[in-house]
Design a protein around this motif. Structure first.
Motif, mmCIF file in Angstrom:
data_model
loop_
_atom_site.group_PDB
_atom_site.id
_atom_site.type_symbol
_atom_site.label_atom_id
_atom_site.label_comp_id
_atom_site.label_asym_id
_atom_site.label_seq_id
_atom_site.Cartn_x
_atom_site.Cartn_y
_atom_site.Cartn_z
ATOM 1 N N LEU A 111 0.790 -1.225 0.000
ATOM 2 C CA LEU A 111 0.000 0.000 0.000
ATOM 3 C C LEU A 111 0.827 1.283 0.000
ATOM 4 O O LEU A 111 0.390 2.298 -0.544
ATOM 5 N N VAL A 112 1.991 1.247 0.613
ATOM 6 C CA VAL A 112 2.777 2.480 0.774
ATOM 7 C C VAL A 112 3.882 2.582 -0.263
ATOM 8 O O VAL A 112 4.007 3.601 -0.954
ATOM 9 N N GLN A 113 4.681 1.547 -0.401
ATOM 10 C CA GLN A 113 5.833 1.603 -1.291
ATOM 11 C C GLN A 113 5.478 1.947 -2.736
ATOM 12 O O GLN A 113 6.201 2.724 -3.373
ATOM 13 N N PRO A 114 4.381 1.402 -3.299
ATOM 14 C CA PRO A 114 4.062 1.751 -4.689
ATOM 15 C C PRO A 114 3.796 3.237 -4.913
ATOM 16 O O PRO A 114 3.888 3.711 -6.052
ATOM 17 N N ARG A 115 3.479 3.984 -3.871
ATOM 18 C CA ARG A 115 3.190 5.404 -3.993
ATOM 19 C C ARG A 115 4.428 6.275 -3.765
ATOM 20 O O ARG A 115 4.337 7.505 -3.813
ATOM 21 N N LEU A 116 5.575 5.648 -3.478
ATOM 22 C CA LEU A 116 6.802 6.388 -3.203
ATOM 23 C C LEU A 116 7.805 6.220 -4.338
ATOM 24 O O LEU A 116 7.712 5.291 -5.139
ATOM 25 N N ALA A 117 8.753 7.148 -4.387
ATOM 26 C CA ALA A 117 9.851 7.003 -5.335
ATOM 27 C C ALA A 117 10.722 5.827 -4.914
ATOM 28 O O ALA A 117 10.759 5.458 -3.736
ATOM 29 N N PRO A 118 11.442 5.229 -5.845
ATOM 30 C CA PRO A 118 12.329 4.116 -5.481
ATOM 31 C C PRO A 118 13.372 4.580 -4.468
ATOM 32 O O PRO A 118 13.822 5.729 -4.509
ATOM 33 N N PRO A 119 13.768 3.713 -3.559
ATOM 34 C CA PRO A 119 14.800 4.091 -2.578
ATOM 35 C C PRO A 119 16.139 4.306 -3.274
ATOM 36 O O PRO A 119 16.457 3.631 -4.253
ATOM 37 N N PRO A 195 28.880 -5.177 -0.885
ATOM 38 C CA PRO A 195 27.934 -4.073 -0.743
ATOM 39 C C PRO A 195 26.524 -4.494 -1.115
ATOM 40 O O PRO A 195 26.318 -5.381 -1.933
ATOM 41 N N VAL A 196 25.558 -3.839 -0.472
ATOM 42 C CA VAL A 196 24.159 -4.061 -0.856
ATOM 43 C C VAL A 196 23.940 -3.414 -2.209
ATOM 44 O O VAL A 196 24.282 -2.239 -2.407
ATOM 45 N N PRO A 197 23.396 -4.138 -3.179
ATOM 46 C CA PRO A 197 23.246 -3.551 -4.512
ATOM 47 C C PRO A 197 22.256 -2.408 -4.514
ATOM 48 O O PRO A 197 21.294 -2.398 -3.751
ATOM 49 N N SER A 198 22.515 -1.446 -5.406
ATOM 50 C CA SER A 198 21.565 -0.354 -5.567
ATOM 51 C C SER A 198 20.320 -0.869 -6.232
ATOM 52 O O SER A 198 20.355 -1.798 -7.059
ATOM 53 N N PRO A 199 19.163 -0.299 -5.916
ATOM 54 C CA PRO A 199 17.921 -0.776 -6.513
ATOM 55 C C PRO A 199 17.874 -0.459 -7.988
ATOM 56 O O PRO A 199 18.311 0.607 -8.433
#
Length: 203
Positions: A111-119, A195-199
């Motif tokens: 519900l929340v993440q789809p309404r936000l810009a990618p991290p 490292p954690v990969p960038s999205p």
């Protein structure tokens, strides 16, 4: 021998969203604890509900002066503050055992993440998972002490967990994550080397 694969990075806003919901629940629980049996003075008549929470300025834990030790285990377990903290502790447990299916994480992703810009960056999921375990430990101790009749244990435990959740939700300061990193630095377990990969782009 091959190194085990590192866990996939997560959106760091997800744990902060979960901390926000948890902080609200914990604040309610602190309130219920302060007006409930955990902080009530014992009285001679009228049963369970004839108490005066926070009526005295004397907070000395004198045997016989508090209501909680006089109640049965069933009555202690029926306290609303205990029941709510039990639910919160079970949610912490869920976050430790299966973070991907934990309710607040699922709610955030759907519900929340789809309404936000990618991290802009992804987070190693292990520190937040460890932090859930810390929350489980703190609330579990409060529940246990409440059941054995220790006054004030439950609202104090809920208050400690609330402070941690509030700091994470508002300032992004995850105390449990910091503890994880501290234990990692002293060598209790291996540090993550890749490292954690960038999205990538969202589709």
């Amino acid at each position: 021998m091959a190194r085990p694969a590192s866990p996939k990075g997560i959106d760091p806003r997800g744990p902060r969203f979960a901390a926000s919901v948890t902080a609200v629940l914990l604040l309610v629980d602190v309130f219920l604890g302060l007006i409930g049996a955990s902080t009530a003075r014992a009285t001679a008549a009228f049963g369970w509900f004839a108490y005066q929470p926070l009526a005295d300025s004397d907070f000395a834990f004198v045997a016989g002066s508090w209501l909680l030790p006089t109640l049965t285990v069933a009555q202690r377990a029926a306290d609303p503050a205990f029941l709510l903290l039990l639910v919160i502790a079970l949610l912490f447990l869920w976050g430790v055992v299966s973070p991907r299916t934990a309710p607040w994480g699922v709610l955030y992703r759907r519900l929340v993440q789809p309404r936000l810009a990618p991290p802009t960056d992804l987070e190693d999921p292990r520190p937040p998972r460890f932090a859930q375990g810390v929350g489980l430990f703190v609330t579990g101790v409060g529940l246990l002490l409440h059941l054995i009749g220790v006054p004030w244990a439950l609202p104090i435990a809920a208050g400690m967990a609330f402070i941690a959740a509030f700091l994470n939700a508002v300032f992004g300061l995850c105390l449990g994550c910091q503890l994880y990193l501290l234990l990692q630095r002293v060598g209790l377990w291996a540090a993550r080397t890749d490292p954690v990969p960038s999205p990538g782009p969202r589709v």
